[in-house]
Design a protein around this motif. Structure first.
Motif, short mmCIF file in Angstrom:
data_model
loop_
_atom_site.label_atom_id
_atom_site.label_comp_id
_atom_site.label_asym_id
_atom_site.label_seq_id
_atom_site.Cartn_x
_atom_site.Cartn_y
_atom_site.Cartn_z
N LYS A 125 0.82 -1.21 0.00
CA LYS A 125 0.00 0.00 0.00
C LYS A 125 0.86 1.26 0.00
CE LYS A 125 -3.95 0.19 1.95
NZ LYS A 125 -5.06 0.29 2.93
N PRO A 126 1.69 1.44 -1.03
CA PRO A 126 2.44 2.70 -1.12
C PRO A 126 1.46 3.85 -1.32
CG PRO A 126 2.58 1.48 -3.18
CD PRO A 126 1.92 0.56 -2.18
N ASP A 127 1.74 4.99 -0.72
CA ASP A 127 0.86 6.15 -0.82
C ASP A 127 -0.55 5.85 -0.31
OD1 ASP A 127 2.85 7.82 -2.29
OD2 ASP A 127 2.53 6.32 -3.84
N GLY A 128 -0.68 4.78 0.50
CA GLY A 128 -1.98 4.42 1.03
C GLY A 128 -2.91 3.76 0.02
N VAL A 129 -2.37 3.39 -1.16
CA VAL A 129 -3.17 2.80 -2.23
C VAL A 129 -2.81 1.32 -2.38
CG1 VAL A 129 -3.77 2.92 -4.68
CG2 VAL A 129 -3.21 5.01 -3.43
N ASP A 130 -3.82 0.47 -2.44
CA ASP A 130 -3.60 -0.97 -2.54
C ASP A 130 -3.18 -1.35 -3.96
OD1 ASP A 130 -3.60 -3.70 -2.32
OD2 ASP A 130 -5.67 -3.89 -1.62
N VAL A 131 -1.97 -1.87 -4.12
CA VAL A 131 -1.50 -2.34 -5.42
C VAL A 131 -1.15 -3.83 -5.35
CG1 VAL A 131 -0.66 -0.12 -6.28
CG2 VAL A 131 0.86 -1.55 -4.89
N SER A 132 -1.70 -4.53 -4.38
CA SER A 132 -1.41 -5.96 -4.22
C SER A 132 -1.98 -6.75 -5.40
CB SER A 132 -1.98 -6.49 -2.91
OG SER A 132 -3.38 -6.31 -2.85
N LEU A 133 -1.31 -7.85 -5.73
CA LEU A 133 -1.70 -8.71 -6.84
C LEU A 133 -1.81 -10.15 -6.35
CD1 LEU A 133 0.76 -7.29 -9.54
CD2 LEU A 133 -1.72 -6.93 -9.45
N PRO A 134 -2.55 -10.99 -7.08
CA PRO A 134 -2.62 -12.40 -6.68
C PRO A 134 -1.25 -13.06 -6.78
CG PRO A 134 -3.64 -12.05 -8.83
CD PRO A 134 -3.38 -10.69 -8.26
N LYS A 135 -1.07 -14.15 -6.04
CA LYS A 135 0.23 -14.80 -5.96
C LYS A 135 0.75 -15.30 -7.29
CE LYS A 135 -0.22 -16.23 -1.12
NZ LYS A 135 -0.26 -17.37 -0.17
N ASP A 136 -0.15 -15.65 -8.21
CA ASP A 136 0.31 -16.20 -9.49
C ASP A 136 0.56 -15.10 -10.54
OD1 ASP A 136 -2.37 -15.55 -9.90
OD2 ASP A 136 -2.68 -17.20 -11.32
N MET A 137 0.42 -13.84 -10.15
CA MET A 137 0.66 -12.71 -11.05
C MET A 137 1.85 -11.94 -10.48
SD MET A 137 -2.03 -9.76 -12.33
CE MET A 137 -3.34 -10.90 -12.79
N ASN A 138 3.04 -12.25 -10.99
CA ASN A 138 4.28 -11.76 -10.39
C ASN A 138 4.95 -10.72 -11.28
OD1 ASN A 138 6.46 -11.57 -8.65
ND2 ASN A 138 7.54 -13.29 -9.58
N LEU A 139 4.96 -9.48 -10.85
CA LEU A 139 5.65 -8.41 -11.56
C LEU A 139 6.98 -8.15 -10.87
CD1 LEU A 139 2.85 -8.12 -12.83
CD2 LEU A 139 3.13 -5.63 -12.71
N VAL A 140 8.07 -8.35 -11.59
CA VAL A 140 9.42 -8.18 -11.05
C VAL A 140 10.03 -6.92 -11.63
CG1 VAL A 140 11.74 -9.17 -10.97
CG2 VAL A 140 9.74 -10.66 -10.76
N PHE A 141 10.59 -6.08 -10.77
CA PHE A 141 11.27 -4.86 -11.20
C PHE A 141 12.74 -4.97 -10.79
CE2 PHE A 141 6.80 -3.98 -10.77
CZ PHE A 141 6.52 -3.34 -11.97
N ASP A 142 13.53 -5.47 -11.73
CA ASP A 142 14.92 -5.81 -11.48
C ASP A 142 15.80 -4.62 -11.88
OD1 ASP A 142 17.27 -7.09 -10.98
OD2 ASP A 142 17.15 -8.46 -12.69
N TRP A 143 15.79 -3.60 -11.03
CA TRP A 143 16.57 -2.41 -11.36
C TRP A 143 17.06 -1.72 -10.09
CZ3 TRP A 143 11.58 -0.66 -14.21
CH2 TRP A 143 10.63 -0.21 -13.31
N ASP A 144 18.08 -0.90 -10.26
CA ASP A 144 18.65 -0.14 -9.15
C ASP A 144 18.06 1.26 -9.14
OD1 ASP A 144 20.37 -2.23 -8.40
OD2 ASP A 144 21.83 -1.62 -9.93
N LYS A 145 17.79 1.76 -7.94
CA LYS A 145 17.23 3.10 -7.82
C LYS A 145 18.30 4.15 -8.05
CE LYS A 145 13.44 2.16 -4.59
NZ LYS A 145 12.84 2.54 -3.27
#
Length: 223
Positions: free
Chosen positions: A60-80
């Motif tokens: 819940k970043p910014d108080g907003v729910d962005v959760s996804l089901p377990k079988d829907m996996n979004l990976v962000f493989d990057w450095d900030k």
């Protein structure tokens, strides 16, 4: 030519000049024709869901729910990046994509996450993509990987371009009614290159919204 049973990410071509000074107002013009083959099928009417369980704080970043089901996996493989604004814009570019697939899972373009992380052409892009999945009577399953991200800020500090690759080779459509997974063979069509113009929400401390989406499909540089 291989044909994907998934909505293809279509917006403006990546060769267009990015407007890093974009204000991200809601009167931005739509970014072209995002219609997708199969969208003439009957759309499933969104249904009221039961009261969801408590959501972990990290979903819940910014108080907003962005959760996804377990079988829907979004990976962000990057450095900030070190720049605070660019790091926040990159985080919310990821949340923009989470919001889209949350809309796909919930079968609605009206989820709070979509309107929180998108505006203008970005909102048009998000709703068009979600509608295409709904019209196709699909949801998604598997792992969608995002990587090789770069950022650059506009001189006025009000917008940040976040560019990155995406690999959907292990991310598939799944038919809602039959649960059949629409698997595809690995190909160049699995790779897309995105440029997202993120703009700072006027009254939000660290909230950034996707205002424009540029996509290069069949991106060989992402292989």
């Amino acid at each position: 030519m291989k044909r994907r049973p998934l909505p293809v990410a279509v917006a403006l071509t990546a060769t267009a000049a990015l407007l890093l000074t974009a204000c991200g107002s809601g009167d931005d013009k739509p970014s072209g024709n995002d219609k997708i083959a199969g969208a003439d099928q009957g759309a499933e009417t969104p249904k009221e869901s039961a009261e969801p369980p408590a959501v972990p704080a990290e979903d819940k970043p910014d108080g907003v729910d962005v959760s996804l089901p377990k079988d829907m996996n979004l990976v962000f493989d990057w450095d900030k990046p070190k720049d605070k604004n660019e790091a926040a814009a990159m985080d919310d570019a990821a949340n923009f994509f989470r919001a889209i697939y949350r809309g796909v899972d919930k079968r609605t373009t009206k989820d709070a996450a979509v309107t929180a992380y998108a505006t203008g052409d970005g909102l048009h892009y998000a709703t068009t993509q979600i509608d295409a999945w709904i019209d196709g009577d699909w949801t998604a399953t598997g792992t969608l990987r995002h990587y090789d991200a770069t950022t650059r800020s506009a001189p006025n500090g009000k917008s940040v371009e976040v560019a990155f690759c995406a690999d959907s080779g292990k991310f598939f459509g799944k038919e809602i009614k039959t649960k059949k997974i629409l698997r595809t063979k690995p190909s160049l069509e699995d790779f897309d290159y995105y440029k997202i113009v993120m703009v700072k929400f006027p009254t939000g401390k660290d909230l950034w919204q996707a205002s424009k989406v540029f996509v290069e499909t069949k991106a060989g540089k992402c292989q």
